[in-house]
Scaffold this active site. Structure first.
Site, PDB file in Angstrom:
ATOM      1  CB  CYS A 113      -0.942   0.010   1.196  1.00 47.32           C
ATOM      2  SG  CYS A 113      -2.043  -1.408   1.228  1.00 47.32           S
ATOM      3  CG  HIS A 255      -3.141   3.486   2.290  1.00 48.93           C
ATOM      4  ND1 HIS A 255      -3.484   3.198   0.985  1.00 48.93           N
ATOM      5  CD2 HIS A 255      -3.323   2.336   2.997  1.00 48.93           C
ATOM      6  CE1 HIS A 255      -3.846   1.928   0.913  1.00 48.93           C
ATOM      7  NE2 HIS A 255      -3.775   1.387   2.113  1.00 48.93           N
ATOM      8  CG  ASN A 285      -6.540  -0.986   1.138  1.00 50.58           C
ATOM      9  OD1 ASN A 285      -5.881  -0.417   0.271  1.00 50.58           O
ATOM     10  ND2 ASN A 285      -5.983  -1.545   2.202  1.00 50.58           N
TER      11      ASN A 285
HETATM   12  N1  ACO Z   1     -18.474  -9.269   8.700  1.00 49.71           N
HETATM   13  C1  ACO Z   1     -18.931  -9.575   9.915  1.00 49.71           C
HETATM   14  N2  ACO Z   1     -18.114  -9.924  10.919  1.00 49.71           N
HETATM   15  C2  ACO Z   1     -16.795  -9.945  10.662  1.00 49.71           C
HETATM   16  C3  ACO Z   1     -16.264  -9.644   9.414  1.00 49.71           C
HETATM   17  C4  ACO Z   1     -17.175  -9.305   8.401  1.00 49.71           C
HETATM   18  N3  ACO Z   1     -16.763  -8.986   7.160  1.00 49.71           N
HETATM   19  N4  ACO Z   1     -14.925  -9.757   9.469  1.00 49.71           N
HETATM   20  C5  ACO Z   1     -14.605 -10.123  10.718  1.00 49.71           C
HETATM   21  N5  ACO Z   1     -15.740 -10.245  11.455  1.00 49.71           N
HETATM   22  C6  ACO Z   1     -15.877 -10.608  12.859  1.00 49.71           C
HETATM   23  C7  ACO Z   1     -14.694 -11.356  13.377  1.00 49.71           C
HETATM   24  O1  ACO Z   1     -14.831 -12.734  13.100  1.00 49.71           O
HETATM   25  C8  ACO Z   1     -14.766 -11.055  14.868  1.00 49.71           C
HETATM   26  O2  ACO Z   1     -15.719 -11.901  15.448  1.00 49.71           O
HETATM   27  P1  ACO Z   1     -15.445 -12.564  16.894  1.00 49.71           P
HETATM   28  O3  ACO Z   1     -15.265 -11.401  17.820  1.00 49.71           O
HETATM   29  O4  ACO Z   1     -16.676 -13.360  17.120  1.00 49.71           O
HETATM   30  O5  ACO Z   1     -14.210 -13.366  16.710  1.00 49.71           O
HETATM   31  C9  ACO Z   1     -15.341  -9.648  14.918  1.00 49.71           C
HETATM   32  O6  ACO Z   1     -15.951  -9.415  13.638  1.00 49.71           O
HETATM   33  C10 ACO Z   1     -14.332  -8.577  15.230  1.00 49.71           C
HETATM   34  O7  ACO Z   1     -13.266  -8.696  14.338  1.00 49.71           O
HETATM   35  P2  ACO Z   1     -12.004  -7.787  14.531  1.00 49.71           P
HETATM   36  O8  ACO Z   1     -10.980  -8.256  13.576  1.00 49.71           O
HETATM   37  O9  ACO Z   1     -11.618  -7.715  15.961  1.00 49.71           O
HETATM   38  O10 ACO Z   1     -12.569  -6.362  14.073  1.00 49.71           O
HETATM   39  P3  ACO Z   1     -11.822  -4.982  14.024  1.00 49.71           P
HETATM   40  O11 ACO Z   1     -12.589  -3.987  14.763  1.00 49.71           O
HETATM   41  O12 ACO Z   1     -10.358  -5.099  14.339  1.00 49.71           O
HETATM   42  O13 ACO Z   1     -11.917  -4.615  12.478  1.00 49.71           O
HETATM   43  C11 ACO Z   1     -10.603  -4.668  10.441  1.00 49.71           C
HETATM   44  C12 ACO Z   1     -11.337  -5.487  11.511  1.00 49.71           C
HETATM   45  C13 ACO Z   1     -11.601  -3.836   9.691  1.00 49.71           C
HETATM   46  C14 ACO Z   1      -9.896  -5.644   9.490  1.00 49.71           C
HETATM   47  C15 ACO Z   1      -9.566  -3.759  11.127  1.00 49.71           C
HETATM   48  O14 ACO Z   1      -8.790  -4.475  12.043  1.00 49.71           O
HETATM   49  C16 ACO Z   1      -8.666  -3.081  10.155  1.00 49.71           C
HETATM   50  O15 ACO Z   1      -9.078  -2.223   9.390  1.00 49.71           O
HETATM   51  N6  ACO Z   1      -7.364  -3.408  10.149  1.00 49.71           N
HETATM   52  C17 ACO Z   1      -6.388  -2.789   9.312  1.00 49.71           C
HETATM   53  C18 ACO Z   1      -6.718  -2.925   7.879  1.00 49.71           C
HETATM   54  C19 ACO Z   1      -5.882  -3.937   7.203  1.00 49.71           C
HETATM   55  O16 ACO Z   1      -5.354  -4.861   7.797  1.00 49.71           O
HETATM   56  N7  ACO Z   1      -5.726  -3.741   5.932  1.00 49.71           N
HETATM   57  C20 ACO Z   1      -4.897  -4.594   5.173  1.00 49.71           C
HETATM   58  C21 ACO Z   1      -4.073  -3.761   4.278  1.00 49.71           C
HETATM   59  S1  ACO Z   1      -2.899  -2.834   5.166  1.00 49.71           S
HETATM   60  C22 ACO Z   1      -3.301  -1.322   4.880  1.00 49.71           C
HETATM   61  O17 ACO Z   1      -3.822  -1.048   3.872  1.00 49.71           O
HETATM   62  C23 ACO Z   1      -2.954  -0.317   5.924  1.00 49.71           C
END
Ligand code: ACO
Length: 328
Positions: A113, A255, A285
């Site tokens: 990214c 980003h 993204n």
């Molecule tokens: N729909 C419904 N529920 C979901 C989904 C979905 N699409 N995806 C995950 N869940 C559930 C999980 O299973 C979890 O359930 P559980 O608590 O029963 O286990 C719950 O939702 C919470 O999941 P978390 O991962 O804790 O949610 P969080 O608030 O951290 O949000 C997210 C997740 C959006 C991925 C966030 O962590 C994030 O944006 N991270 C950074 C982005 C990233 O990694 N991008 C990759 C590219 S790097 C970059 O571009 C910077």
């Protein structure tokens, strides 16, 4: 001292749109979950017959038109992507072929990214070495090909797009000037965000199916934490290095990974929401393409105005991160 001027901007997003409602039919998710956790409402998906260089061609044509530069005048094509058409040739060579030109230096840059900022810095280096350079800096991603469409934690976040700009030497006031770019990386955290399959650490046999390692995998919470911290710290560093303070920033254009990351960085800079550019609701993204797509929209819609100081932080797999300062 060399001044680096951006001459034109372009973006292309494929026609097909996948909304959150569409995704509800594919995986166990809801529009409400995706919207509140990420800010994303829809993403664009490439057609089966489109590759990264096809998207790049459309964005690049726009940028070149706006710059008033013919493809044949280009001296370098630098393409940021982690989803090139093929391992060999590079997407940059494919793009050159699509333009029907030859002779330019063509290369891909892979910094996930952060790729556009890495490509921009590479372009600045070329302009320093050869002041007559006309460098096409393009980012193009078809992440949908590297999505595990059975994994709701990843497949809701990404989209396909391309963005481009043309960099040359020039004089201050001739156009948006790239004042500085700072880049960093920490390979020790690489396993937190990966696309391992296809790499030489993984051997494949003809006819064997690919496993989940072929697709984007990450530990979202860890990525989130590092993204906010590193984008904030490098933004502070680039401002200080150039004698600016936070209040000097007119527009923050980070980003586009997750609206909550964008918001968290904006808060750390006390930048009011209306001066933080985001289009993640439309595109998701798009990795390396996210910054040039956002820049192009921000310029073409008048969100960025002449004279604005624009701060552009990025973060991605590797981990890689960086920041750019552009005076419009
Ligand atoms: N729909 C419904 N529920 C979901 C989904 C979905 N699409 N995806 C995950 N869940 C559930 C999980 O299973 C979890 O359930 P559980 O608590 O029963 O286990 C719950 O939702 C919470 O999941 P978390 O991962 O804790 O949610 P969080 O608030 O951290 O949000 C997210 C997740 C959006 C991925 C966030 O962590 C994030 O944006 N991270 C950074 C982005 C990233 O990694 N991008 C990759 C590219 S790097 C970059 O571009 C910077």
């Amino acid at each position: 001292m060399t001044h680096f001027i951006l001459r034109g901007f372009g973006l292309y997003a494929p026609e097909k749109i996948l909304t959150n409602a569409d995704l509800e039919k594919i995986v166990d998710t809801t529009d409400e979950w995706i919207t509140t956790r990420t800010g994303i409402k829809q993403r664009h998906l490439a057609a089966d017959d489109q590759a990264a260089s096809d998207l790049a061609l459309e964005a690049s044509k726009q940028a070149l038109d706006e710059a008033g530069i013919k493809p044949s005048e280009l001296t370098h094509i630098i393409c940021a992507t982690f989803t090139p058409d093929s391992m060999i040739p590079s997407a940059a060579c494919r793009l050159q072929e699509r333009f029907g030109i030859t002779g330019q230096m063509c290369m891909d840059v892979q910094a996930a990214c952060s790729g556009f900022l890495y490509a921009l810095q590479t372009a600045r280096g070329q302009v320093c070495l050869e002041p007559d350079s006309k460098v096409l800096v393009v980012a193009s991603e078809i992440i949908s090909r590297r999505m595990n469409w059975e994994d709701r934690a990843t497949c809701v976040l990404f989209g396909d797009a391309s963005g481009a700009a043309v960099l040359t030497a020039g004089q201050p006031g001739e156009g948006p000037e790239v004042l500085d770019v700072m880049l960093a990386a920490d390979g020790s955290l690489g396993d937190l965000l990966t696309v391992n399959g296809g790499g030489s650490a993984y051997s494949y046999k003809l006819g064997e199916p690919v496993g989940p390692e072929y697709f984007v995998e990450f530990q979202g919470r860890e990525v989130f934490k590092h993204a906010v911290r590193n984008m904030t710290e490098i933004s502070e560093a680039i401002l200080e290095r150039n004698g600016f303070v936070k209040d000097d920033v007119d527009v923050l254009l980070p980003h586009q990974a997750n609206y909550r990351i964008i918001d968290a960085v904006g808060r750390r800079f006390n930048i009011p929401e209306e001066r933080v550019f985001s289009n993640i609701h439309k595109y998701g993204n798009t990795s390396a393409a996210a910054i040039p797509v956002a820049l192009t929209e921000a310029v073409h819609t008048g969100f960025i105005k002449p004279g604005d100081l624009v701060l552009i932080p990025a973060f991605g797999g590797g981990f890689t991160w960086g920041a750019a300062l552009i005076r419009f």
